[in-house]
Scaffold this motif. Structure first.
Motif, PDB file in Angstrom:
ATOM      1  N   TYR A 274       1.108  -1.292   0.133  1.00  0.00           N
ATOM      2  CA  TYR A 274      -0.230   0.293  -0.107  1.00  0.00           C
ATOM      3  C   TYR A 274       1.222   1.310  -0.292  1.00  0.00           C
ATOM      4  CZ  TYR A 274      -4.040   3.530   1.507  1.00  0.00           C
ATOM      5  OH  TYR A 274      -4.524   4.488   1.868  1.00  0.00           O
ATOM      6  N   SER A 275       1.576   1.023   0.768  1.00  0.00           N
ATOM      7  CA  SER A 275       3.228   2.181   0.647  1.00  0.00           C
ATOM      8  C   SER A 275       4.261   2.732  -0.406  1.00  0.00           C
ATOM      9  CB  SER A 275       3.714   2.143   2.035  1.00  0.00           C
ATOM     10  OG  SER A 275       4.071   1.120   2.137  1.00  0.00           O
ATOM     11  N   GLY A 276       3.478   1.608  -1.205  1.00  0.00           N
ATOM     12  CA  GLY A 276       4.301   1.300  -2.896  1.00  0.00           C
ATOM     13  C   GLY A 276       5.233   0.792  -2.574  1.00  0.00           C
ATOM     14  N   GLU A 277       5.494   0.324  -1.234  1.00  0.00           N
ATOM     15  CA  GLU A 277       7.157  -1.093  -1.839  1.00  0.00           C
ATOM     16  C   GLU A 277       6.964  -2.020  -2.973  1.00  0.00           C
ATOM     17  OE1 GLU A 277       9.965  -1.774   2.413  1.00  0.00           O
ATOM     18  OE2 GLU A 277       8.001  -2.887   1.718  1.00  0.00           O
TER      19      GLU A 277
END
Length: 84
Positions: free
Chosen positions: A22-25
């Protein structure tokens, strides 16, 4: 006299894809030496090989900051690592 030869062994690597949190990692599914791992950017895959780039069709690993190894999506690549 016997030379001081570093023993190495060949290890098969397979890149089985990735997902993005969700955080783009990005996290890559990698099979190294028969074991599946879920790894992030910069994580050691095996020995001194680290993940430098996670893409849809290719996983890029780097050794010692210079030598790059590309592992194609759903493909296998054999690498030499120091024998334990």
């Amino acid at each position: 006299p016997k030379e001081n030869v570093k023993k190495t062994r060949k290890v098969g690597l397979t890149y089985s894809g990735f997902f993005e949190t969700y955080s783009g990692e990005k996290r890559a599914y990698v099979v190294a030496d028969g074991k599946m791992s879920l790894l992030t950017m910069g994580a050691p895959v095996i020995s001194d090989l680290m993940i430098s780039n996670i893409q849809r069709l290719q996983l890029t690993l780097v050794r010692g900051g210079t030598q790059e190894v590309a592992v194609p999506f759903r493909g296998s690549t054999e690498v030499e690592v120091p024998a334990e």
